[in-house]
Design an enzyme around this catalytic site. Structure first.
Site, PDB file in Angstrom:
ATOM      1  N   GLY A 194       2.470   9.232   9.780  1.00 13.29           N
ATOM      2  CA  GLY A 194       2.457   9.690   8.610  1.00 13.29           C
ATOM      3  C   GLY A 194       2.308  10.455   8.595  1.00 13.29           C
ATOM      4  N   GLU A 209      -2.681  -2.340  11.986  1.00 12.86           N
ATOM      5  CA  GLU A 209      -1.108  -3.534  11.397  1.00 12.86           C
ATOM      6  C   GLU A 209      -2.200  -5.207  11.204  1.00 12.86           C
ATOM      7  OE1 GLU A 209       2.823  -2.097  11.584  1.00 12.86           O
ATOM      8  OE2 GLU A 209       1.117  -0.534  11.436  1.00 12.86           O
ATOM      9  N   ALA A 258       0.835  -1.475   0.138  1.00  7.53           N
ATOM     10  CA  ALA A 258      -0.390  -0.033   0.334  1.00  7.53           C
ATOM     11  C   ALA A 258       0.916   1.469   0.094  1.00  7.53           C
ATOM     12  CB  ALA A 258      -1.038   0.454   0.819  1.00  7.53           C
ATOM     13  N   VAL A 290       7.041   7.398  11.566  1.00  9.20           N
ATOM     14  CA  VAL A 290       6.821   8.406  13.310  1.00  9.20           C
ATOM     15  C   VAL A 290       4.939   9.475  12.543  1.00  9.20           C
ATOM     16  CG1 VAL A 290       5.826   9.333  15.268  1.00  9.20           C
ATOM     17  CG2 VAL A 290       8.390   7.884  13.997  1.00  9.20           C
ATOM     18  N   LYS A 314       7.511   3.702  17.556  1.00  8.92           N
ATOM     19  CA  LYS A 314       7.549   5.244  16.624  1.00  8.92           C
ATOM     20  C   LYS A 314       7.695   6.163  18.068  1.00  8.92           C
ATOM     21  CE  LYS A 314       4.103   4.332  14.504  1.00  8.92           C
ATOM     22  NZ  LYS A 314       1.937   3.850  14.323  1.00  8.92           N
TER      23      LYS A 314
HETATM   24  N1  HSE Z   1      -1.157   0.672  12.455  1.00  5.64           N
HETATM   25  C1  HSE Z   1      -0.693   1.916  12.367  1.00  5.64           C
HETATM   26  C2  HSE Z   1      -1.783   2.994  13.110  1.00  5.64           C
HETATM   27  C3  HSE Z   1      -0.277   2.676  11.404  1.00  5.64           C
HETATM   28  O1  HSE Z   1      -2.718   2.440  13.824  1.00  5.64           O
HETATM   29  O2  HSE Z   1      -0.989   3.999  13.546  1.00  5.64           O
HETATM   30  C4  HSE Z   1       0.630   3.832  11.381  1.00  5.64           C
HETATM   31  O3  HSE Z   1       1.708   3.358  11.231  1.00  5.64           O
END
Ligand code: HSE
Length: 332
Positions: A150, A206, A13, A148, A221
């Site tokens: 997005g 995830e 993705a 970290v 993160k």
């Molecule tokens: N699984 C992560 C979240 C995705 O929900 O923040 C982004 O790193």
């Protein structure tokens, strides 16, 4: 026009988001004098290599139609070492056991003289110092804004806009899945399992959602933040982690009746790293809803700066990756 050649290692993705973002921004980038040329793209089934530049539209279509970008079988490491390019973008999945394959990709890239841009948290949460040293020893850039929160530019903010400040502490909400679940449980009284299912359907969770709800993703993160901003040399194992699996609807309701919400808060303060559910007043800057992320940064000169935005999603993550690529393109 400056041509910058890129290998894209990983075409899930995020990788496809990077390719489609670069496609849609091609004219915008050319106006800035930057021509991004992808010379190698890999996924788990194989690769495509073209030293003259891969047709990104065709690569995305082929991935959608056949499930793979592959037109050949050159491995990621062979591409990184043997195909001439300037930037290796690693968007392979996070692995917190040994950081592979991202760790090997990054170290090989530095060894081969490639700058590295990544969204892959595992290698940075396990071997940050080693990666940073490999980049420095070879005079290369190592950029990881997408690891970290997005799209939220925490590292750019601290290292560029707040340069000159000493950061004394950071608090944040760094996992969108947990924040979504807690928000839905609070606002809609939705059962935990249903809220988690929704988060998975939205594509934020995830592959193994215990990484999210167990607090592991948030801890990774936080470690990257601690290393990058405080230079602590921490690893994932230094974080005191509690997830959200034991939060009951009753606890959320009790919090709400007291004008508070329960959030999975990450804290890097006074040398300690902690991820745990915490009561936060409803009007507090950390009380963001849904999948939003937030980081509240305490500094000596600027005071407290709080930044919030989308913490996941392929295009949002691509936003940070593209920003890192452009940074390098401007500086080489
Ligand atoms: N699984 C992560 C979240 C995705 O929900 O923040 C982004 O790193």
């Amino acid at each position: 026009m400056k041509t910058v050649r890129i290998s894209l290692i990983g075409f899930g993705a995020v990788g496809q988001g990077v390719a489609s973002t670069v496609l849609s921004k091609r004219d915008f980038l050319k106006k800035q004098g930057i021509d991004l040329r992808f010379v190698g793209i890999t996924d788990s089934k194989g690769s495509e290599v073209d030293e003259n530049g891969i047709d990104l539209e065709a690569a995305i279509s082929r991935k959608k139609d056949t499930g793979s970008v592959a037109t050949g079988d050159m491995t990621a490491l062979e591409i990184i070492r043997n195909v001439k390019h300037e930037i290796m973008v690693d968007v392979t999945p996070t692995n917190i056991d040994d950081g592979e394959p991202g760790l090997g990709n990054m170290l090989s890239a530095f060894g081969a003289g490639r700058h590295v841009v990544t969204s892959n948290k595992g290698p940075l949460a396990l071997r940050f110092s080693e990666l940073n040293e490999a980049a420095e020893d070879n005079g290369l850039f190592f950029r990881y804004e997408a690891t970290v929160a997005g799209a939220v530019p925490i590292f750019n903010l601290v290292h560029e806009a707040l340069a000159g400040n000493t950061v004394t502490g950071i608090e944040g909400i760094l996992n969108g899945t947990c924040n979504y679940i807690l928000t839905r449980m609070t606002e809609e009284r939705m059962p935990y399992k249903l809220a988690l299912k929704e988060a998975q359907e939205l594509g934020f969770a995830e592959t193994d959602p215990t990484y999210d709800v167990g607090g592991i993703d948030a801890a990774l993160k936080l470690v990257i933040i601690a290393n990058s901003i405080f230079g602590t040399g921490a690893t994932y194992h230094d974080v005191d982690v509690t997830g959200i699996t034991k939060i009951t609807p009753e606890a959320l309701e009790l919090a709400s009746n007291n004008n508070s919400v329960i959030k999975l808060v990450c804290e890097a303060v006074n040398g300690t790293l902690k991820v745990a559910p915490r009561l936060v007043p409803k009007r507090h800057p950390l009380a963001v809803g849904g999948t939003l992320n937030v980081a509240s940064i305490q500094t000596d000169l600027a005071g407290r700066i709080t930044i919030s935005g989308k913490g996941a999603g392929s295009i949002e993550t691509a936003s940070s990756i593209l920003s890192d690529i452009i940074y390098i393109a401007r500086h080489v």
